[in-house]
Motif scaffolding. Structure first.
Motif, short mmCIF file in Angstrom:
data_model
loop_
_atom_site.label_atom_id
_atom_site.label_comp_id
_atom_site.label_asym_id
_atom_site.label_seq_id
_atom_site.Cartn_x
_atom_site.Cartn_y
_atom_site.Cartn_z
N GLU A 783 92.30 -40.11 38.92
CA GLU A 783 92.34 -39.06 39.92
C GLU A 783 93.73 -39.10 40.56
OE1 GLU A 783 90.18 -37.70 44.11
OE2 GLU A 783 89.46 -39.43 42.99
N ILE A 784 94.54 -38.06 40.30
CA ILE A 784 95.96 -38.05 40.68
C ILE A 784 96.19 -36.87 41.62
CG2 ILE A 784 98.34 -37.94 39.83
CD1 ILE A 784 97.38 -39.12 37.23
N ARG A 785 96.94 -37.14 42.68
CA ARG A 785 97.27 -36.14 43.68
C ARG A 785 98.78 -35.98 43.77
NH1 ARG A 785 95.98 -37.47 49.86
NH2 ARG A 785 97.60 -39.01 49.39
N MET A 786 99.23 -34.75 43.97
CA MET A 786 100.65 -34.47 44.16
C MET A 786 100.84 -33.84 45.53
SD MET A 786 103.31 -32.19 41.90
CE MET A 786 102.54 -30.63 42.34
N ILE A 787 101.76 -34.42 46.29
CA ILE A 787 102.13 -33.89 47.60
C ILE A 787 103.46 -33.18 47.43
CG2 ILE A 787 102.59 -34.43 50.02
CD1 ILE A 787 100.95 -36.96 49.66
N PRO A 788 103.48 -31.86 47.39
CA PRO A 788 104.74 -31.15 47.11
C PRO A 788 105.73 -31.30 48.25
CG PRO A 788 103.02 -29.60 47.71
CD PRO A 788 102.35 -30.94 47.62
N GLY A 789 107.00 -31.13 47.92
CA GLY A 789 108.08 -31.17 48.89
C GLY A 789 109.13 -30.14 48.56
N SER A 790 110.09 -30.03 49.44
CA SER A 790 111.14 -29.04 49.24
C SER A 790 112.05 -29.40 48.08
CB SER A 790 111.97 -28.91 50.52
OG SER A 790 112.52 -30.19 50.88
N SER A 791 112.13 -30.70 47.72
CA SER A 791 112.94 -31.14 46.59
C SER A 791 112.17 -32.17 45.79
CB SER A 791 114.27 -31.72 47.08
OG SER A 791 114.04 -32.86 47.90
N SER A 792 112.70 -32.51 44.63
CA SER A 792 112.02 -33.49 43.77
C SER A 792 111.99 -34.87 44.40
CB SER A 792 112.73 -33.56 42.41
OG SER A 792 114.10 -33.95 42.59
N SER A 793 112.97 -35.17 45.25
CA SER A 793 112.98 -36.48 45.91
C SER A 793 111.91 -36.58 46.98
CB SER A 793 114.35 -36.77 46.51
OG SER A 793 114.68 -35.77 47.48
N GLU A 794 111.55 -35.45 47.59
CA GLU A 794 110.52 -35.46 48.63
C GLU A 794 109.12 -35.29 48.05
OE1 GLU A 794 111.51 -32.48 51.43
OE2 GLU A 794 113.39 -33.42 52.07
N ARG A 795 109.01 -34.96 46.79
CA ARG A 795 107.70 -34.80 46.17
C ARG A 795 107.12 -36.17 45.85
NH1 ARG A 795 108.82 -32.06 41.00
NH2 ARG A 795 109.52 -34.17 40.50
N HIS A 796 105.82 -36.34 46.12
CA HIS A 796 105.13 -37.60 45.88
C HIS A 796 103.94 -37.36 44.96
CE1 HIS A 796 107.46 -39.76 48.92
NE2 HIS A 796 107.26 -38.73 49.74
N VAL A 797 103.81 -38.25 43.97
CA VAL A 797 102.65 -38.22 43.07
C VAL A 797 101.95 -39.56 43.20
CG1 VAL A 797 101.85 -37.90 40.71
CG2 VAL A 797 103.87 -36.66 41.50
N GLU A 798 100.66 -39.54 43.53
CA GLU A 798 99.90 -40.76 43.80
C GLU A 798 98.63 -40.79 42.97
OE1 GLU A 798 101.06 -41.28 48.53
OE2 GLU A 798 99.13 -40.40 47.96
#
Length: 907
Positions: A783-798
């Protein structure tokens, strides 16, 4: 008087800091943890006397610190003694490497993130670098200590005993297990003489780490506990055994697996251990052997560093607590919330008087997480039910009990009532599998006596309930009948009462009401290897087993409450004290049993003329099994005969049939039958036609063209079940306590992160989170969640959840799925199964196939062949173990001459 030489002083001081192999491993391990390493490898040779190597992937040693890294009292962790009040590292004295250098030959290899390559340094006994050379090792530090205690011959002589060396290796393993529990993200490997002794992979939480250390069976009987208070600041969390859990899976005879930590540091604290053992033993009141055992648990006590002194002993395993009484009180509060008051508590002997200043009031913030279901609790007394109806809150399966009395001024008798009720709820909850429920330790109870006694209290005054009256069942009384309300009723058998003679007929007829610890009948021994030539043969009994059959019932009649372990111990003691004459009687009975077994085995293998006796023996055995109510969980198969029949041996090596019987045979009739079957073969699966079942082996004779073959349908079912599980099975996902952050490094590179981001996802939630719904991830238990961000560095995948049905299942298996998609362009779930998942599904297919009945009908086998043609490829004619489905028997002749040739060759 004169001063000692510096060399002598160094040797004396070092031999006090490093006293064993365990101390060396402990100091080097703590240095690795202080360096922020996530992987640790410990290698020993000759139990650590010849070589100890500890390798980590931490930050390494800076080049400016290398000249003094092994000099005594040089450290990077503190700068003055005031820093001890904010100590956050395991080491702080700067003595470890210097002491190890004084008693061994040390080589250190290190590399930081800024270095281009690693360098290996050789250090002398004074901690000075004597040589250096480049090395191939990666980032981190590797310390190798060789020839330990070479200049202390007496101490090295201590390890000349192999038993002491093995004990030392076991202590090293227990130490690494302690760090593995408190550091779930740490990967640990322990090797001895190039053989892996124990290892643990990276896991997400403490519960999974405990499973890797203690096993799933022990952790299943544990509950997560938490306690927090502000004045003084104390936090306790961990996992403790459930009340009344199985003794063998939650305790041991040594405290090695009782993991107690203070600020994440493994310590030995006798008073805390004594307190834990006392309450655990009281929860196991039905078992007397619990007094000699220590519970398996993990408890981490977090307090301010300024209130702890860890500089008591050289190994830093004993600590001094400034607020020791408050810490012990907090631990006891948490234990009371889980186990109730201890039977040895002195406060309970006062009979409900006001407690002393050291008595325990359970605070409101101690929580015990108990797996349970929605539970309704009611009492038979209408007035008592009316008084307590507002206390039971059944919404969402949560049970809360609120006390009207002030917690700080509540008497010990009220606390006794509270904890007695809480323990009873725990016993109910532990038997009901469902969602988790949080039960407050301050389970207050509004169950005072419905009406106060005239002689004890006036109008409007509540009577006080004492511990003795509650225990004796005199706390509450029915106002209508005047009888005492007993919350727990004990049924004690009468003296010299026959368990079976006085039992009512209805109870005797109901097997569910029989005592669970009483053997009512002798069970026959049935194993898979008792089926010899399709005949059931009873295994021989030893002299001790015959004595146990006769004595076990006597022990149970004398002590009906005895546990199975106590009964076995009593039987062994009686056997050891048995006289020679009685022992010879049982030995003669065992010899007769062995002779009878050999005779039955001989008759079963001979067959032929003794067929009648074999049938009688089988009927007698089956009637015995039927009378005794033997239930077989899985049908017994003659596996040895099947393996021999399906083996790929040439026909010349097989033994010819010893018995023959003339049968009427006609080639013309056979041809006519074959022609009829050939027309029907077109509609059958793969041109196969069922002839008949071979009853002696559970196999089927099939006809394919003019070839007679033997079919094992169970192997086909195994392959079909495995194929179906690969396609359709969805592994259950369990939420992680701490999500795992996915980075390019953890997945193996940015290209794998791109593959993951391109997989199917759900629409964004109200908070902006996006969950992956690709079946290739969901079916494999991720079960994988992605927290989007304004850039790829701010995007988190958990990773929010993973399957827990397999050990060591983690990010490596996710990387294997992404590699299959990138390299092999896998589109289906079947193509993306990791190796661990495939092996797990294979075992599930074998388990399901073994539950099939032994005698399959013709319709079942026909259905199996049809599904084999539809789902399996033609070249895939073997089961998951590589054994063939079919075995060629003979080709049917077309002419009289071919038939005569076959008959002559067989003769």
């Amino acid at each position: 008087m004169k001063a000692l030489p510096a060399e002598t002083v160094r040797l004396l001081c070092s031999s006090q800091v490093i006293t064993s192999v365990l101390n060396v491993v402990k100091e080097l391990t703590e240095n690795s943890l202080d360096a922020g390493s996530s992987s640790l490898e410990v290698k020993l040779e000759n139990y650590g006397l010849d070589r100890i190597e500890v390798r980590d992937n931490g930050s390494g040693i800076k080049a400016t610190d290398v000249p003094v890294m092994a000099v005594k009292h040089y450290t990077s962790k503190i700068s003055c003694h005031e820093d001890l009040e904010q100590l956050e590292t395991y080491g702080f004295r700067g003595e470890a490497l210097a002491s190890i250098c004084a008693i061994s030959e040390v080589v250190i290899t290190t590399k930081t993130a800024d270095d281009d390559f690693s360098i290996q340094y050789s250090v002398d006994h004074n901690g000075q670098i004597v040589s250096q050379k480049p090395s191939h090792l990666g980032e981190g530090t590797t310390v190798c200590a060789a020839n330990l205690f070479k200049n202390l011959p007496v101490r090295r002589q201590y390890y000349s005993n192999t038993k002491k060396c093995k004990e030392e290796l076991k202590r090293v393993q227990n130490l690494l297990m302690a760090y593995a529990v408190i550091k779930p993200e740490l990967r640990i490997t322990l090797s001895h003489n190039k053989a892996v002794v124990w290892q643990k992979s990276r896991v997400s939480d403490h519960r999974t780490a405990l499973m890797a250390v203690l096993g799933a069976a022990s952790v299943a009987n544990m509950l997560p506990v938490q306690h927090h208070q502000e004045q003084p600041e104390i936090s306790i969390d961990g996992f403790l055994p459930k009340p009344g859990s199985e003794l063998n899976s939650t305790s041991s005879y040594t405290p090695d697996k009782t993991f107690i930590f203070v600020n994440s540091r493994p310590v030995h604290h006798k008073e805390i251990l004594k307190l834990i053992k006392q309450y655990y033993t009281s929860a196991q009141s039905n078992n007397e052997s619990a007094n000699r055992r220590y519970p398996l648990l993990m408890m981490n006590i977090t307090i301010p560093a300024s209130t702890v002194d860890v500089n008591l002993t050289p190994d830093k395993t004993e600590v001094m607590l400034q607020n020791k009484e408050e810490v012990l009180l907090a631990v006891e509060t948490m234990l009371i919330s889980l186990y109730g008051y201890s039977t040895g508590d002195d406060n309970l002997k006062t009979g409900g008087n006001q407690p002393s200043a050291s008595s325990v009031d359970v605070p409101e913030h101690t929580n015990v997480v108990v797996p349970t279901a929605m539970t309704d609790i009611s009492l038979n007394d209408p007035e008592l039910l009316e008084n307590s109806s507002t206390n039971a809150d059944k919404q969402d399966g949560e049970i809360s009990l609120s006390n009207t009395a002030n917690t700080s001024s509540s008497s010990i008798s009220e606390d006794w009532v509270i904890n007695r009720s809480s323990s009873e709820f725990d016993s109910i909850n532990s038997s009901l599998p469902a969602d988790d429920v949080v039960m407050n330790s301050t389970a207050d109870l509004n169950c005072n006596s419905p009406k106060a006694s005239k002689s004890d209290s006036g109008p409007g005054q509540e009577s006080e309930v004492s511990a003795e009256s509650w225990s004796a069942g005199r706390a509450f009384s029915n106002q209508i009948t005047g009888e005492c309300l007993e919350p727990v009723k004990l049924h004690v058998p009468k003296a010299n009462e026959d368990l079976r003679g006085t039992e009512p007929t209805s109870t005797r007829s109901s097997p569910s009401k029989r005592p669970t610890n009483v053997i009512m009948e002798k069970m026959a021994k049935l194993t898979a290897y008792e089926l010899i030539s399709n005949r059931s043969v009873r295994q021989p009994s030893s002299a001790f087993s015959l004595f146990e059959q006769d004595t076990r019932s006597q022990v149970l009649q004398e002590n009906p409450r005895a546990s199975p372990q106590d009964v076995t111990t009593a039987v062994k003691e009686r056997w050891e004290s048995l006289g020679e004459e009685d022992r010879k009687k049982y030995e003669s009975k065992a010899e007769k049993s062995l002779n009878a077994y050999n005779l039955q085995r001989k008759r079963a293998t001979e067959g032929g003329g003794q067929c009648g006796e074999g049938k009688k023996q089988m009927s007698a055995e089956s009637s015995l099994n039927k009378a005794q109510g033997v239930k077989r969980k899985a049908p017994l198969a003659n596996q040895q005969a099947l393996d021999k029949l399906f083996s790929s041996q040439p026909s010349s090596k097989r033994s010819l049939a010893k018995l023959s019987k003339p049968l009427p045979f006609s080639i013309a009739t056979l041809k006519q039958s074959l022609n009829l079957l050939s027309y029907q073969n077109s509609s059958s699966a793969q041109g196969l036609r069922l002839v008949n079942r071979l009853a002696s082996h559970g196999a089927w004779v099939v006809l394919c063209g003019r070839k007679l073959m033997l079919l094992n349908p169970f192997r086909v079912e195994e392959a079909l079940l495995f194929k179906r599980l690969l396609k359709n099975n969805i592994l259950p996902t369990v939420r992680l306590q701490t999500p795992i952050l996915l980075t390019d490094g953890s997945l193996g590179g940015p290209e794998y992160m791109d593959v993951l981001l391109n997989m199917e996802k759900d629409s964004a939630c109200f908070n902006g989170d996006i969950y992956f719904t690709d079946p290739r991830l969901v079916a494999n238990g991720f079960e994988i969640r992605m927290i989007p961000g304004s850039s790829s560095s701010e995007r988190h995948v958990e990773v929010m959840g993973m399957a827990d049905c397999m050990p060591f299942f983690g990010i490596g298996d996710l990387r294997e799925i992404l590699q299959a998609i990138k390299v092999r362009d896998a589109k289906t779930v079947e193509q993306c199964r990791p190796l661990k998942v495939a092996n797990y599904l294979e075992s599930e297919a074998v388990r399901l196939a073994r539950q099939l009945p032994l005698n399959l009908s013709r319709a079942d086998v026909t259905n199996t062949l049809c599904r084999m043609k539809q789902e399996l490829e033609e070249e895939s004619q073997v089961c998951i173990h590589g054994r063939p489905f079919f075995h060629d028997l003979v080709s049917i002749p077309e002419t009289e001459q071919e038939a005569l040739q076959i008959m002559s060759s067989s003769c």
